[in-house]
Design a protein around this motif. Structure first.
Motif, PDB file in Angstrom:
ATOM      1  N   SER A 519       0.840  -1.211   0.000  1.00 21.52           N
ATOM      2  CA  SER A 519       0.000   0.000   0.000  1.00 21.52           C
ATOM      3  C   SER A 519       0.870   1.254   0.000  1.00 21.52           C
ATOM      4  O   SER A 519       1.929   1.285   0.645  1.00 21.52           O
ATOM      5  N   PRO A 520       0.456   2.300  -0.680  1.00 23.22           N
ATOM      6  CA  PRO A 520       1.205   3.564  -0.675  1.00 23.22           C
ATOM      7  C   PRO A 520       1.242   4.169   0.734  1.00 23.22           C
ATOM      8  O   PRO A 520       0.369   3.894   1.568  1.00 23.22           O
ATOM      9  N   LEU A 521       2.247   4.965   1.003  1.00 22.37           N
ATOM     10  CA  LEU A 521       2.341   5.652   2.291  1.00 22.37           C
ATOM     11  C   LEU A 521       1.137   6.569   2.484  1.00 22.37           C
ATOM     12  O   LEU A 521       0.629   7.152   1.532  1.00 22.37           O
ATOM     13  N   GLU A 522       0.725   6.691   3.729  1.00 24.39           N
ATOM     14  CA  GLU A 522      -0.415   7.548   4.089  1.00 24.39           C
ATOM     15  C   GLU A 522      -1.709   7.116   3.400  1.00 24.39           C
ATOM     16  O   GLU A 522      -2.618   7.926   3.204  1.00 24.39           O
ATOM     17  N   LEU A 528      -6.638  -1.637   3.262  1.00 22.76           N
ATOM     18  CA  LEU A 528      -5.512  -1.521   4.203  1.00 22.76           C
ATOM     19  C   LEU A 528      -6.016  -1.493   5.640  1.00 22.76           C
ATOM     20  O   LEU A 528      -5.451  -2.156   6.534  1.00 22.76           O
ATOM     21  N   ALA A 529      -7.079  -0.726   5.896  1.00 18.81           N
ATOM     22  CA  ALA A 529      -7.648  -0.663   7.249  1.00 18.81           C
ATOM     23  C   ALA A 529      -8.112  -2.047   7.702  1.00 18.81           C
ATOM     24  O   ALA A 529      -7.875  -2.452   8.852  1.00 18.81           O
ATOM     25  N   LYS A 530      -8.741  -2.818   6.783  1.00 17.34           N
ATOM     26  CA  LYS A 530      -9.190  -4.165   7.134  1.00 17.34           C
ATOM     27  C   LYS A 530      -8.004  -5.089   7.412  1.00 17.34           C
ATOM     28  O   LYS A 530      -8.075  -5.981   8.283  1.00 17.34           O
TER      29      LYS A 530
END
Length: 653
Positions: A519-522, A528-530
């Motif tokens: 995943s990209p930074l920030e 990504l949260a999951k």
């Protein structure tokens, strides 16, 4: 050979006299019967039967004369040698004459039978088949100037049937040709006799037209092989008398639409046949089901051509339901008024879509089963019933028999719009039945042809649940080269969830890490949260879910996962406030999503009683059994073997 002595002897023996008596008597009998057969109530062919009988008797009578031609006194007057010699000479000539008479009588009998009882000419006679005869339309206007309309109507219908390859057609011209040939010998033939005796069509199209003021009214009906038995009478077509082709084209569309759909009356959604062009658009729409824009455009065109055509209307409801536009789907359903039809299947389908839109899973199942009973071999209905049986009422054991009703052998998967959905549903059912090898065997060749990502998920499940970790890793790595990043991350999340269900945390975390590292930074992506959430890194999960929630506070998933993350981080009150705020989001067409969210929250807080209460309530409101819900949802893994959860799984049984 000299016949003169023979003729003289025949005269002397009174053979000619006796034959003359038979012929004259026969002639008198024939004349009498010709006059009296009708008053006596005898059959019309009585005279014919008598002629045949007399012709058959004549050679026998002649032979009888020969047998008794010489009297006893004649025999006494001649010595034996002289008698024998005289008899032999006479016998030879007599039998030769008798043979000729017998042959002529036989020929006359064959001629009469062939001419009166069989065909008068050796015209070709067709076997009974699906041929359709079209008769010239009768002119009831009283004005011979309109005769051309009758011919035009017949020609237009013949052209439409032929152009669309519906059936072989017997045109009015062909019937007239046969009639003119036969009338050269007999004037009793008519159109009906020609059709029944020579062509034997399975259907006969006939009609007539008349005027009411300046309005031309066209009537038409289709009869069976017996022209007096009407199969269907079409609604009258009306148009301006100067524009007869408007009526004729409208009628042609109705006729072809009926002929196309007639063979399967149970499958017909119409009380009256659709217009053929509308029917073509529906067929083309079904063939382009995967092309959403073309699909809905063709359905709309079909409805525009024939506003009474029911099938595209219900297909349009299903289309918007599938897009999640439930309000629009419900509005379209309500626009079809129940008073406008009396077809049992139509009523059942409207009841089905009403149940579907309102989330009544048991009624959805019962109505689609009725539809399936009407059309078990229709691939769209078959596919829909598989989905309903599995995801709406959780009956995976039923899918084998449903799936096997439609053979997949020889089907081109690229050009079969509903085949992937059938394969997908069958794979999910086999997973529930722990038939993992069957899933792998079926899906490996299918995904080589069908690129849809959703079809790859059951294969991942089958690999993981059959303990084929190496195959999973290889497959996921291969997908990374094929799929966009977000799709590949979703596949990794799906694989990680499967390992969580099996309590293999280390393997699950490997896939969650793949998402995190790619995943990209920030990034504030939901995937990504999951990944953080399922990895039980609630601190990082909470940060991303908070951002997502602030951007969209009405999203049920963002609210739920943020509430659970807060609870896991020790912010119980904040979590409780968040989860209860979901009650403010309740609305129509949510299908138990909010109660299912409550169930996940209470499972995470180990509130078993409230968890099961909301799970049952979610089912009552239409929540589905999917590859990521209920038994496939990691939130409930601690409760899967309990009796309460078993009752949830059997809720609709």
């Amino acid at each position: 050979m000299n016949f003169r002595p023979f003729l003289i002897e025949c005269r002397d023996k009174q053979i000619f006299k006796k034959l003359s008596i038979f012929i004259v008597s026969s002639w008198v009998a024939l004349q009498a019967l010709a006059i009296t057969w009708e008053p006596l109530g005898l059959p019309e062919k009585s005279v014919t039967y008598l002629i045949i009988t007399l012709l058959a008797i004549f050679p026998i009578y002649t032979l009888f004369i020969w047998k008794y031609r010489i009297s006893k006194s004649e025999k006494e007057q001649l010595d034996e040698d002289e008698l024998k010699k005289k008899q032999n000479q006479f016998q030879k000539l007599f039998y030769s004459s008798l043979s000729i008479i017998t042959l002529l009588c036989a020929l006359f009998i064959v001629f009469i039978v062939n001419n009166k009882f069989l065909t008068k000419l050796q015209l070709p006679v067709f076997e009974k088949s699906d041929k359709i005869a079209v008769l010239k339309f009768g002119n009831n206007t009283g004005n011979s100037e309109f005769d051309i309309i009758g011919k035009m109507a017949a020609d237009w219908i013949v052209h439409g049937i032929t152009e669309n390859q519906v059936a072989q057609v017997v045109s009015p011209e062909i019937v007239s040709d046969y009639l003119s040939i036969l009338n050269a010998q007999a004037t009793s033939e008519d159109n009906e006799t020609i059709l029944q005796d020579y062509f034997k069509p399975s259907k006969i199209i006939s009609g007539n037209f008349y005027l009411e003021g300046n309005t031309l009214i066209l009537q038409c009906a289709i009869a069976g092989e017996n022209i007096n038995e009407t199969i269907i009478a079409f609604k009258n077509n009306e148009c301006d008398k100067d524009k007869p082709l408007d009526c004729i084209e409208e009628l042609k569309q109705r006729i072809i639409g009926y002929l196309i759909t007639k063979d399967h009356p149970k499958l017909n959604l119409q009380q009256t046949p659709p217009k053929y062009k509308a029917y073509q658009n529906v067929l083309n729409a079904k063939a382009n089901f995967s092309n959403e824009a073309m699909y809905i455009d063709l359905l709309n065109k079909a409805i525009a051509i024939d506003s009474n055509y029911f099938e595209p209307k219900v297909l349009r409801i299903a289309y918007y339901y599938g897009l999640g536009e439930y309000k629009k789907a419900d509005s379209l359903r309500k626009a079809i008024r129940p008073s406008s039809f009396n077809n049992t299947r139509q009523r059942n389908l409207l009841n089905h879509y009403e149940a579907l839109i309102h989330g009544k899973n048991d009624k959805i199942y019962s109505t689609i089963k009725k539809e399936y009973d009407f059309a078990p071999f229709d691939i769209q209905t078959n596919s829909t019933f598989m989905t309903v049986a599995l995801q709406f009422v959780n009956r995976p054991k039923e899918l084998d028999s449903i799936y096997n009703e439609v053979t997949m052998e020889g089907l081109d998967l690229l050009n079969c719009a509903f085949c992937p959905y059938r394969i997908y549903s069958k794979a999910l059912a086999d997973i529930e039945l722990k038939k993992y090898d069957d899933v792998i065997t079926a899906l490996k060749p299918a995904i080589e042809i069908i690129e849809d990502t959703y079809l790859k998920k059951p294969l991942v499940t089958a690999y993981i649940r059959s303990n084929k970790s190496a195959e999973v890793n290889t497959f996921i790595d291969l997908l990374k080269l094929e799929l966009p990043l977000e799709d590949w991350q979703n596949m990794c999340l799906f694989a990680g969830n499967e390992y969580v269900l099996l309590n293999e945390k280390s393997k699950a975390d490997e896939y969650f890490e793949k998402i995190i590292h790619s995943s990209p930074l920030e990034s504030n992506s939901y995937t990504l949260a999951k990944a953080y959430y399922m990895k039980e890194d609630f601190s990082n999960a909470q940060k991303i879910f908070k951002n997502l929630y602030q951007a969209n506070p009405k999203n049920i998933n963002f609210t739920t996962y943020l509430a659970i993350s807060n609870y896991k981080l020790g912010h119980a009150q904040k979590a409780e406030d968040l989860i209860l705020s979901l009650n403010d989001l309740r609305a129509d067409y949510q299908y138990g999503n909010i109660d299912y969210a409550f169930a996940k929250y209470y499972a995470s807080t180990e509130n078993k009683e409230d968890m099961f209460k909301h799970l049952r309530k979610s089912l009552l409101d239409g929540h589905l059994y999917t590859s990521t819900s209920f038994q496939n949802d990691p939130h409930f893994k601690s409760y899967l073997k309990t009796k309460e959860f078993e009752s949830v799984m059997n809720f609709w049984h």
